[in-house]
Design an enzyme around this catalytic site. Structure first.
Site, PDB file in Angstrom:
ATOM      1  N   SER A  67      11.366 128.164  25.589  1.00  0.00           N
ATOM      2  CA  SER A  67      12.124 129.585  26.080  1.00  0.00           C
ATOM      3  C   SER A  67      13.211 129.732  26.288  1.00  0.00           C
ATOM      4  CB  SER A  67      11.602 131.170  26.104  1.00  0.00           C
ATOM      5  OG  SER A  67      11.048 130.406  27.575  1.00  0.00           O
ATOM      6  N   LYS A  68      14.289 130.693  26.178  1.00  0.00           N
ATOM      7  CA  LYS A  68      15.411 130.277  26.940  1.00  0.00           C
ATOM      8  C   LYS A  68      15.561 130.190  28.382  1.00  0.00           C
ATOM      9  CE  LYS A  68      18.504 132.515  24.354  1.00  0.00           C
ATOM     10  NZ  LYS A  68      17.634 133.596  23.278  1.00  0.00           N
ATOM     11  N   ARG A  69      14.371 130.185  29.090  1.00  0.00           N
ATOM     12  CA  ARG A  69      14.380 130.009  30.459  1.00  0.00           C
ATOM     13  C   ARG A  69      14.349 127.942  30.369  1.00  0.00           C
ATOM     14  NH1 ARG A  69       9.601 129.148  32.003  1.00  0.00           N
ATOM     15  NH2 ARG A  69       8.553 129.848  31.144  1.00  0.00           N
ATOM     16  N   GLY A 107      16.543 126.592  29.007  1.00  0.00           N
ATOM     17  CA  GLY A 107      17.768 126.112  28.083  1.00  0.00           C
ATOM     18  C   GLY A 107      18.429 126.764  26.792  1.00  0.00           C
TER      19      GLY A 107
END
Ligand code: GLU
Length: 465
Positions: free
Chosen positions: A244-246, A248
């Protein structure tokens, strides 16, 4: 052997993410390996979530990666007539039927089954059977069309990634394949498309494993040949969680913006869930020659941004210096670079590319040569002491006539150091500050050489007055 035909079939509901790009890459490479055909199909029947921007983003991402399709893009929304035709045929043959049960009735039957401890499914009220008399058709109700799933037996397929998978038909419902307004549903469209597009190998994410037995049953009902299926495990973050966006950037197109090269991304994705011995670095040509379905990993791959950065550094080093100069030009302009009376950008790229992981870092590093130095006064006072000024004057004097090469400059600097009994940093540090405004640079001789005789002398002289 039938010619290999693979497809990438994204739903255009967002950007092209890394998992999608990896699926596309494997399907593309498999087609390339066999000189087959790679089809792009846009599965845009979810009208609420599909957008033209997402279609564009997917196509741009594939273009950036160089995953060119041979056929398509085919849009499911433009194939509605064909789906209706197939539905009509199935209704006529009896492999599908109209179901007039209302949503409330279906919910109630499911509740009953759940209460009895059974798996909730459609109870077959409207399913035609030999000798069975159906109720009169209620006029006010628009029916759905259900697929007449086999009641007994199993669906078995040899998944090229996961091995043999068997699902009992008892687990499968009589799937709704067209809604009351006549629009076909997901699994039905995919099956018709894979048939019409003569897909031989379906390579996709393993979130679709549950759909596969339904699609196989539909294809069987259509007397269509079955493709081989391969379901790729997910890509996880380094912490083992779903990517996920966490972790990168997840969107492929965030990577060019950060200065990644498509070669690095492709090479990186190729190794996410596939291997060829210990080979880590290879071209796409090599990958297509090697790629097979026998070396796909059964376990989830982990996204490792450091490895991607390492590969990007590798491909930056392989890129021609003039090309790198071109690629970083806009970034440097935006940063206020002054290219007049400054070193040749290609030569600067050659010097700086060893130590950077992205084009953005390269542009940043190269700016050293394209802005007026503004050394911090305190730092300068600390390094440019009265004790070193005579040596610097000596250095400048020799600079005026010396052969302008890094080797000659290096030899000359050593002589100056010896003549004034100084150590390298005592001269190199103030020179770095005067030439570039900073203490961290590549070797001082390389920097002086690149600035050129005039600029180098002028920048140092200014501080010695
Ligand atoms: N449209 C599906 C998705 O984006 C893929 C369907 C398939 O590959 O069969 O997940």
């Amino acid at each position: 052997m039938t010619a290999v035909r693979t497809r990438f079939a994204p739903s255009p509901t967002g950007y092209l993410h890394l998992g999608g790009a990896r699926t596309a890459l494997f399907a593309w490479a498999y087609a390339r390996h066999f000189g087959g055909t790679f089809v792009l199909r846009i599965e845009d029947t979810d009208l609420e979530r599909s957008t033209p921007e997402a279609v564009q983003a997917i196509i741009e991402g594939m273009q950036w990666l160089g995953l060119h399709h041979d056929e398509g893009p085919f849009y499911q929304m433009r194939r509605m007539d064909r789906y209706r035709e197939v539905l009509a045929g199935m209704l006529e043959e009896g492999t599908a039927y109209y179901c007039y049960s209302t949503p409330a009735e279906v919910e109630a039957m499911r509740e009953r089954m759940r209460a009895a401890g059974d798996k909730p499914r459609y109870d077959g009220t409207w399913r035609p059977e030999p000798g069975k008399t159906l109720q009169p058709v209620p006029e006010a109700i628009k029916p759905v069309v259900r697929f007449r799933n086999p009641l007994d037996g199993d669906v078995t397929w040899h998944d090229v990634v996961k091995g043999t998978i068997t699902i009992s038909n008892r687990e499968l419902d009589d799937l709704v394949i067209a809604r009351p307004d006549g629009t076909p549903t997901y699994n039905f469209c995919v099956s018709v498309d894979d048939w019409d597009m003569r897909i031989t190998h379906v390579i996709r994410g393993d979130d679709h494993v549950n759909n596969t037995p339904r699609q196989i049953n539909i294809l069987n009902a259509l007397k269509a040949p079955l493709p081989l299926y391969g379901h790729l495990p997910m890509i996880l973050g380094a912490d083992g969680e779903k990517l996920s966006k966490r972790h990168g950037a997840v969107s492929v197109m965030d990577y060019p913006a950060q200065g990644f090269l498509p070669e690095a991304m492709l090479n990186y994705l190729a190794r996410l869930g596939w291997s060829h011995g210990d080979d880590e670095i290879f071209s796409m040509e090599q990958f297509c020659a090697w790629f097979d379905l026998d070396h796909l990993s059964k376990s989830a791959a982990q996204f490792n941004p450091e490895k991607l950065a390492w590969l990007n550094n590798h491909y930056i080093k392989l890129t021609d210096n003039a090309k790198l100069a071109e690629m970083t030009h806009a970034l440097m302009m935006a940063d206020g670079a002054q290219f007049a009376a400054a070193p040749d950008p290609a030569a600067v790229m050659g010097l700086m590319k060893e130590r950077v992981n992205t084009l953005n870092e390269l542009a940043d590093a190269a700016m050293l040569f394209y802005r007026q130095p503004a050394p911090d006064a305190a730092l300068l006072a600390q390094h440019l002491t009265e004790a070193v000024k005579p040596a610097l004057r000596d250095y400048l004097q020799r600079c005026a006539t010396i052969e302008w090469s890094k080797a000659a400059l290096a030899a000359m600097l050593k002589e100056v150091l010896a003549a004034h009994s100084l150590k390298m940093p005592q001269l190199a540090m103030p020179m770095r500050l005067m030439l570039t405004g900073q203490l961290q640079t590549p070797s001082i001789d390389a920097v002086v050489e690149l600035f050129g005789r005039e600029v180098a002398i002028a920048r140092i002289e200014k501080f010695l007055a």
